[in-house]
Design a protein around this motif. Structure first.
Motif, short mmCIF file in Angstrom:
data_model
loop_
_atom_site.label_atom_id
_atom_site.label_comp_id
_atom_site.label_asym_id
_atom_site.label_seq_id
_atom_site.Cartn_x
_atom_site.Cartn_y
_atom_site.Cartn_z
N LYS A 1 0.68 -1.22 -0.10
CA LYS A 1 0.02 -0.14 0.16
C LYS A 1 0.88 1.15 -0.13
O LYS A 1 0.66 2.15 -0.81
CB LYS A 1 -1.05 -0.13 1.11
CG LYS A 1 -1.80 1.25 1.22
CD LYS A 1 -1.37 2.24 2.50
CE LYS A 1 -1.92 3.26 2.52
NZ LYS A 1 -1.52 4.50 1.71
N LEU A 2 1.91 1.24 0.83
CA LEU A 2 2.67 2.42 1.02
C LEU A 2 3.47 2.73 -0.42
O LEU A 2 3.74 3.79 -0.65
CB LEU A 2 3.42 2.07 1.97
CG LEU A 2 3.07 2.44 3.58
CD1 LEU A 2 3.93 2.07 4.58
CD2 LEU A 2 2.66 3.80 3.79
N HIS B 1 4.40 6.07 -2.82
CA HIS B 1 5.95 5.83 -3.61
C HIS B 1 6.72 5.92 -2.41
O HIS B 1 7.90 6.50 -2.50
CB HIS B 1 5.93 7.12 -4.33
CG HIS B 1 4.76 7.69 -5.31
ND1 HIS B 1 4.27 6.59 -6.19
CD2 HIS B 1 3.94 8.33 -5.29
CE1 HIS B 1 3.47 7.09 -6.91
NE2 HIS B 1 3.23 8.17 -6.45
N LEU B 2 6.64 5.17 -1.49
CA LEU B 2 7.64 5.00 -0.31
C LEU B 2 7.87 3.38 -0.16
O LEU B 2 6.90 2.69 -0.16
CB LEU B 2 6.98 5.50 1.23
CG LEU B 2 6.82 6.92 1.11
CD1 LEU B 2 6.01 7.50 2.48
CD2 LEU B 2 8.11 7.72 1.15
N ASN C 1 2.52 12.89 1.02
CA ASN C 1 3.24 12.50 2.40
C ASN C 1 4.50 13.35 1.99
O ASN C 1 5.30 13.18 1.18
CB ASN C 1 3.44 11.00 2.58
CG ASN C 1 4.33 10.96 3.84
OD1 ASN C 1 5.46 11.16 3.91
ND2 ASN C 1 3.49 10.29 4.72
N ILE C 2 4.97 14.13 3.36
CA ILE C 2 6.45 14.78 3.16
C ILE C 2 7.53 13.92 2.74
O ILE C 2 8.54 14.49 2.13
CB ILE C 2 6.38 15.70 4.50
CG1 ILE C 2 7.65 16.47 4.50
CG2 ILE C 2 6.83 14.62 5.57
CD1 ILE C 2 7.60 17.76 5.28
N ALA C 3 7.59 12.70 3.13
CA ALA C 3 8.56 11.81 3.05
C ALA C 3 8.61 11.41 1.59
O ALA C 3 9.75 11.28 0.91
CB ALA C 3 8.58 10.47 3.67
N VAL D 1 7.44 13.85 -0.82
CA VAL D 1 7.93 14.86 -1.51
C VAL D 1 9.38 15.27 -1.31
O VAL D 1 9.99 15.74 -2.17
CB VAL D 1 6.96 16.26 -0.83
CG1 VAL D 1 7.37 17.56 -1.19
CG2 VAL D 1 5.57 15.72 -0.93
N ALA D 2 10.03 15.09 -0.11
CA ALA D 2 11.39 15.17 0.21
C ALA D 2 12.12 13.93 0.70
O ALA D 2 12.06 13.67 1.81
CB ALA D 2 11.46 16.34 1.33
N PRO D 3 12.37 13.21 -0.42
CA PRO D 3 13.15 11.72 0.23
C PRO D 3 14.34 11.84 1.13
O PRO D 3 14.55 11.05 1.78
CB PRO D 3 13.57 11.39 -1.49
CG PRO D 3 12.70 12.07 -2.32
CD PRO D 3 12.54 13.34 -1.64
N ALA D 4 14.96 13.11 1.19
CA ALA D 4 15.98 13.18 2.22
C ALA D 4 15.47 13.39 3.40
O ALA D 4 16.23 12.78 4.61
CB ALA D 4 16.61 14.43 1.81
N LEU D 5 14.09 13.36 3.76
CA LEU D 5 13.65 13.15 4.96
C LEU D 5 13.07 11.98 5.44
O LEU D 5 12.59 11.64 6.32
CB LEU D 5 12.39 14.26 5.17
CG LEU D 5 13.03 15.55 5.36
CD1 LEU D 5 11.75 16.71 5.37
CD2 LEU D 5 13.72 15.87 6.46
N LYS D 6 13.01 10.68 4.57
CA LYS D 6 12.37 9.56 4.88
C LYS D 6 13.07 9.08 5.86
O LYS D 6 12.23 8.41 6.89
CB LYS D 6 12.70 8.74 3.68
CG LYS D 6 11.91 7.43 3.81
CD LYS D 6 12.02 6.50 2.52
CE LYS D 6 11.44 5.24 2.77
NZ LYS D 6 12.31 4.01 3.48
N ASP D 7 14.31 9.30 6.31
CA ASP D 7 14.98 8.46 7.37
C ASP D 7 14.59 8.96 8.61
O ASP D 7 14.96 8.68 9.83
CB ASP D 7 16.40 8.30 7.33
CG ASP D 7 16.81 7.22 6.28
OD1 ASP D 7 15.99 6.47 6.06
OD2 ASP D 7 17.82 7.39 5.43
N ARG D 8 13.93 10.39 8.66
CA ARG D 8 13.63 10.95 9.75
C ARG D 8 11.98 11.12 9.88
O ARG D 8 11.53 11.84 10.61
CB ARG D 8 14.13 12.44 9.79
CG ARG D 8 15.68 12.37 9.92
CD ARG D 8 15.86 13.92 10.31
NE ARG D 8 16.69 14.50 9.21
CZ ARG D 8 16.47 16.24 9.45
NH1 ARG D 8 15.87 16.77 10.19
NH2 ARG D 8 17.13 16.60 8.00
#
Length: 397
Positions: free
Chosen positions: A79-80, A85-86, A217-219, A221-228
């Motif tokens: 689903k994600l 796209h995560l 989802n912000i992660a 939109v900004a993949p650099a934030l996925k780990d946070r």
């Protein structure tokens, strides 16, 4: 009897208090229209109930892994990937007893005394209390109606200090129904990237969006934030499964493992039968969501139109969820008999006692100028409730 001091840090959920009071009055024989409940009035779809029945009949009724069965984790992962796209692994997913339970575990894992957590206001009633329970401090950033009740990059920047541990984003929002666009999230992401902080993305109303608006989802939109970023979601709202109690989180493996550890010493696994039902919800026919959202949008259009026709009331049209958040503050100072309306609590009490309509005071969400009305109920009841509200407001002098 002496209670632990941490109990005094939090208060009962105001929305549940209102719902319980409405139910008590109804039990006394009063005809209460309940606009307080935050749950779809639709029944759980048949194919999902059938999956639960099959789980019972096949004796899938024992303990499962604490953090959820692999079949459900895999359904969440798909689903994600498809919707958001995560990409995640099983070790980055934990399933809990509802999204509120997920958020509670997450707060216990991330926050401690001395930390600060940025929460845009108006906010879901439980966010500040979940933070306070850990010893951390909620930092409320009040948003403006003219900004669509959305946090601005400037507002976020001003709120961040060296103690800031996380930002909570709820889109679409409870109570305002506002939803962030891709561009708005990208602007917030630029601020977050300049600081060492986490993001909690509460996406529980993700599927309930109107007017063709896309969810972001912000992660993503900004993949650099996925780990946070920790993504929190569940099946309660989108699939009318509030009572099944299935929520989940996706995020960094260390955070997810710690949440599993907390859960292992509190609830253990979510109900095995509910997990099987959730698998079917996520992988089965999704048309039920479209039909439900179409009806919610019809109700939204009607209720906003009627509320804005009342003297002294203004209501922004929400972009998602199933709440409206009308401003009633111009009516403060008016009275009906001996009852004077000075704030949202007095307004909610007046509407419940005099109009037999249950609403939630805006003060519970951090803005006393408003009240929250849920339109997760039938059009018949919406029409009846609005007529009663309109008549009650006209009696104020």
């Amino acid at each position: 009897m002496k209670l632990a001091s941490r109990v005094s840090l939090i208060k009962p959920s105001p929305t549940l208090v209102i719902t319980a009071k409405a139910a008590a009055l109804r039990a006394e024989g009063r005809d209460i229209v309940d606009f307080g409940a935050g749950e779809p009035d639709f029944y759980t779809p048949e194919h999902i109930k059938a999956a639960a029945i099959q789980a019972v009949e096949s004796n899938f009724t024992r303990y499962t892994a604490v953090g959820g069965i692999d079949e459900l984790k895999d359904a969440i992962i798909r689903k994600l990937q498809k919707d958001n796209h995560l990409s995640y692994r099983r070790s980055e997913i934990v399933v809990s007893c509802g999204a509120k339970h997920t958020l509670f575990n997450l707060a216990q894992v991330l926050f401690e005394e001395g930390d600060e957590v940025v929460i845009p206001g108006p906010y879901w009633v439980s966010y500040p209390d979940l933070v306070l329970y850990t010893g951390a401090q909620p930092v409320i950033v009040n948003t403006r109606e003219q900004d669509g009740f959305k946090l601005t990059p400037e507002g976020l920047e001003r709120a961040i200090t060296e103690r800031t541990r996380a930002l909570i984003i709820n889109s679409p929002s409870n109570p305002t129904g506002s939803a962030y666009t891709r561009e708005e999230l990208a602007a917030l992401a630029e601020v977050v990237l300049r600081h060492s902080m986490m993001i909690i993305s509460d996406d529980i109303y993700e599927k309930i969006l109107f007017d063709g608006l896309d969810f972001w989802n912000i992660a993503a939109v900004a993949p650099a934030l996925k780990d946070r970023t920790i993504v929190v979601n569940g099946v309660s709202k989108a699939y009318a499964m509030t009572g099944w109690r299935i929520g989940y989180a996706a995020g960094p493996e260390a955070v997810i493992a710690a949440m599993g550890k907390i859960q292992s010493q509190s609830t253990s696994n979510p109900a095995s039968i509910s997990q099987k039902a959730a698998v079917e919800a996520l992988t089965g026919d999704q048309q039920v969501i479209s039909e439900m959202v179409k009806e919610f949008q019809r109700r939204r259009d009607y209720i906003v139109s009627v509320l804005n026709s009342f003297n002294g009331v203004s209501c922004l049209k929400p972009q998602g969820a199933f709440y409206v958040f009308p401003n009633v503050s111009t009516l403060y100072g008016l009275s009906c008999g001996d009852r004077k309306i000075n704030d949202s609590g007095a307004m909610a009490e007046y509407l419940l006692e005099e109009a037999e309509v249950a609403v939630v005071p805006g003060a519970a969400f951090g803005d006393d100028r408003y009240i929250r009305i849920s339109y997760a109920t039938s059009m018949e009841l919406i029409e009846k409730g609005l007529e009663r509200i309109g008549n009650a407001l006209m009696r104020l002098k």
